[in-house]
Design a protein around this motif. Sequence first.
Motif, PDB file in Angstrom:
ATOM      1  N   LEU A  25      22.570 -22.292   8.644  1.00  0.00           N
ATOM      2  CA  LEU A  25      22.452 -21.220   7.410  1.00  0.00           C
ATOM      3  C   LEU A  25      22.925 -20.062   7.658  1.00  0.00           C
ATOM      4  O   LEU A  25      23.309 -19.505   8.716  1.00  0.00           O
ATOM      5  CB  LEU A  25      20.747 -21.226   7.232  1.00  0.00           C
ATOM      6  N   THR A  26      23.070 -19.372   6.381  1.00  0.00           N
ATOM      7  CA  THR A  26      23.333 -17.913   6.504  1.00  0.00           C
ATOM      8  C   THR A  26      22.249 -17.257   5.703  1.00  0.00           C
ATOM      9  O   THR A  26      21.401 -17.586   5.148  1.00  0.00           O
ATOM     10  CB  THR A  26      24.768 -17.803   5.488  1.00  0.00           C
ATOM     11  N   GLY A  75      18.192 -16.999   1.858  1.00  0.00           N
ATOM     12  CA  GLY A  75      19.031 -17.654   2.747  1.00  0.00           C
ATOM     13  C   GLY A  75      19.647 -18.753   2.042  1.00  0.00           C
ATOM     14  O   GLY A  75      19.315 -19.140   0.929  1.00  0.00           O
ATOM     15  N   ASN A  76      20.672 -19.413   2.820  1.00  0.00           N
ATOM     16  CA  ASN A  76      21.218 -20.660   2.341  1.00  0.00           C
ATOM     17  C   ASN A  76      21.509 -21.509   3.510  1.00  0.00           C
ATOM     18  O   ASN A  76      22.052 -21.357   4.274  1.00  0.00           O
ATOM     19  CB  ASN A  76      22.568 -20.347   1.594  1.00  0.00           C
ATOM     20  N   ILE A  77      20.612 -22.863   3.492  1.00  0.00           N
ATOM     21  CA  ILE A  77      20.744 -23.849   4.400  1.00  0.00           C
ATOM     22  C   ILE A  77      21.709 -24.770   4.170  1.00  0.00           C
ATOM     23  O   ILE A  77      21.451 -25.559   3.020  1.00  0.00           O
ATOM     24  CB  ILE A  77      19.195 -24.341   4.598  1.00  0.00           C
ATOM     25  N   LEU A 105      16.904  -7.860   9.406  1.00  0.00           N
ATOM     26  CA  LEU A 105      16.467  -9.280   9.222  1.00  0.00           C
ATOM     27  C   LEU A 105      17.331 -10.315   9.198  1.00  0.00           C
ATOM     28  O   LEU A 105      18.378 -10.010   9.408  1.00  0.00           O
ATOM     29  CB  LEU A 105      15.956  -9.068   7.578  1.00  0.00           C
ATOM     30  N   ARG A 106      16.765 -11.576   9.340  1.00  0.00           N
ATOM     31  CA  ARG A 106      17.570 -12.954   9.406  1.00  0.00           C
ATOM     32  C   ARG A 106      16.831 -13.913   8.642  1.00  0.00           C
ATOM     33  O   ARG A 106      15.686 -14.141   8.754  1.00  0.00           O
ATOM     34  CB  ARG A 106      17.732 -13.227  11.080  1.00  0.00           C
ATOM     35  N   ALA A 107      17.681 -14.715   7.993  1.00  0.00           N
ATOM     36  CA  ALA A 107      17.022 -15.783   7.321  1.00  0.00           C
ATOM     37  C   ALA A 107      17.053 -17.068   8.544  1.00  0.00           C
ATOM     38  O   ALA A 107      17.251 -16.699   9.767  1.00  0.00           O
ATOM     39  CB  ALA A 107      18.235 -16.352   6.387  1.00  0.00           C
ATOM     40  N   TYR A 108      15.760 -17.728   8.357  1.00  0.00           N
ATOM     41  CA  TYR A 108      15.447 -18.561   9.546  1.00  0.00           C
ATOM     42  C   TYR A 108      15.231 -20.122   8.951  1.00  0.00           C
ATOM     43  O   TYR A 108      14.796 -20.119   7.503  1.00  0.00           O
ATOM     44  CB  TYR A 108      14.205 -18.249  10.288  1.00  0.00           C
TER      45      TYR A 108
END
Length: 526
Positions: free
Chosen positions: A229-230, A246-248, A300-303
């Motif tokens: 992901l991003t 985010g984008n998985i 922050l971070r997407a998860y």
Amino acid sequence: MKRQTDYLLVTLFVSGLLILTGCKKLDPPTVSTGAVSDVTLTTAKAGGNILDDGGADVTARGVVWGTQTEPTTSGDMTSDGTGSGEFTSQLSGLEEGTTYYLRAYATNSEGTAYGDEVTFATASTSTASITTTAVTAVTFTSAVTGGNITSDGLAPVTARGVAYGTAANPTVAGSKTTDGSGAGTFTSNLTNLAEGTTYYVRAYATNSRGTAYGNEVTFSTTAASTATLTTAALTNLSLTGVTTGGNITGDGGAAVTARGVAYGTAASPTVTGTKTTNGSGTGAYVSSITGLSPGTVYHLRAYATNSKGTVYGNELTFVTPIADIEGNVYKTVLIGTQVWMAENLKSTRFNNNTVIPQVTDSVQWMALTTPAYTWYRNKDANKTNGALYTWFTVAAGNLCPQGWHVPTNAEYQTMEVAVGVPADSVNNWGWRGNGAGTKLKDAVAWGTGHGTNTTGFTAMPSGYRAWANGEFRGLGEIAYYWTASDDAVNGHADVGWYRRLDATSPWIYKATTGKTGGKSVRCIKN
């Protein structure tokens, strides 16, 4: 006399005929045994041919059989009509895999005659013949296989499927599929397998003789991994919130059961801290973060979480905006370890709500020894560039919003080193740090090639008001910023330190000037 003699002769002739007729010899029939055919597990076809009835009507015919030689009608037999000629017999109730002796028979008034003895054996059942189909469509937890039953062993196949497991030679006592009955091909779907595991598979077929297995086939399920992901770009940044997401792009082969954004004031935030929860599955998603503090650095971070664990996207760092006492909102930026305003201050009040005098007259401006501000050329339309303040306004100590202050000369020097001014020249007067000024300038407002704004400082060519005569100069060409430091330590208390950026120079200029100069102000977080 003659008449008596004729009567006697006639009587003797008739009696002779009667005697001759009554004394004719009769025989049992003559019979041959036919070949045995259509032998199955429990049946067979046979028969015979009555070649001669022996001079008397054949009243019974058929075949006799048994497991001993020379079977007779006292044992198993068929009854296949009467008369001479060929006949067919159907045998049933036989035992599989047994040798039998068989003779045709025929009965007339003289007795029963038997044909020659024929020997045959009933068929024997066996386990089925089966092969295992190649394994296809292998996933993390499933696969497709099957089998082909080429012979049922002369006994109906009552169960079929595949046996499978993580050890060689799997049997139906372990894991198996159940895929109907009968001979021929069948397909088996294996489900609920363990990912990244080697399995052994054998097709099986069960009949009355037992269970037979096909050749063993080995395959391995795919091993899952963490998702890919991003982190989405930041939008709608406000004093207390921001929109991201985010984008998985890949679930790693295992369903994504949780996704969102982890955030906090420390680097590398994780889901054990503050986070958003934004459903499950792959694809793009949006996270709205609220409850942030103004003027604060956040990470922050997407998860994304699947059965293999939680993985994070690229980390983004941002600073929430701040507002002054009048409600003007300012973008902020992290440069090195310092948090700066990314816009010029435009407040017309101190942070205790005291009004800052606006002075438009040039003569009055030059005579000031107290706080004052103006807009460039005294026009409200130039408020977007921020106010121009005297150094006395800066010296009041409460010009910036609560928790912020006007940076000192030393704090500017710290920032300059962070953007590329050599440390051995940072204390020097004049132009320093080739290229460092370009990094501070807005990429558009200064003209092509004069600003890259790689720091996010977003310096604007907002001009200034000259200390000597109160004139407005340099709009679109120059930016001046007051520091909170004067030069009293060197015996020049009448001047304050400033920084200057010019459109024609990639450097940063450092010097002092009269405190009545009208210059822009950037605030720095305490």
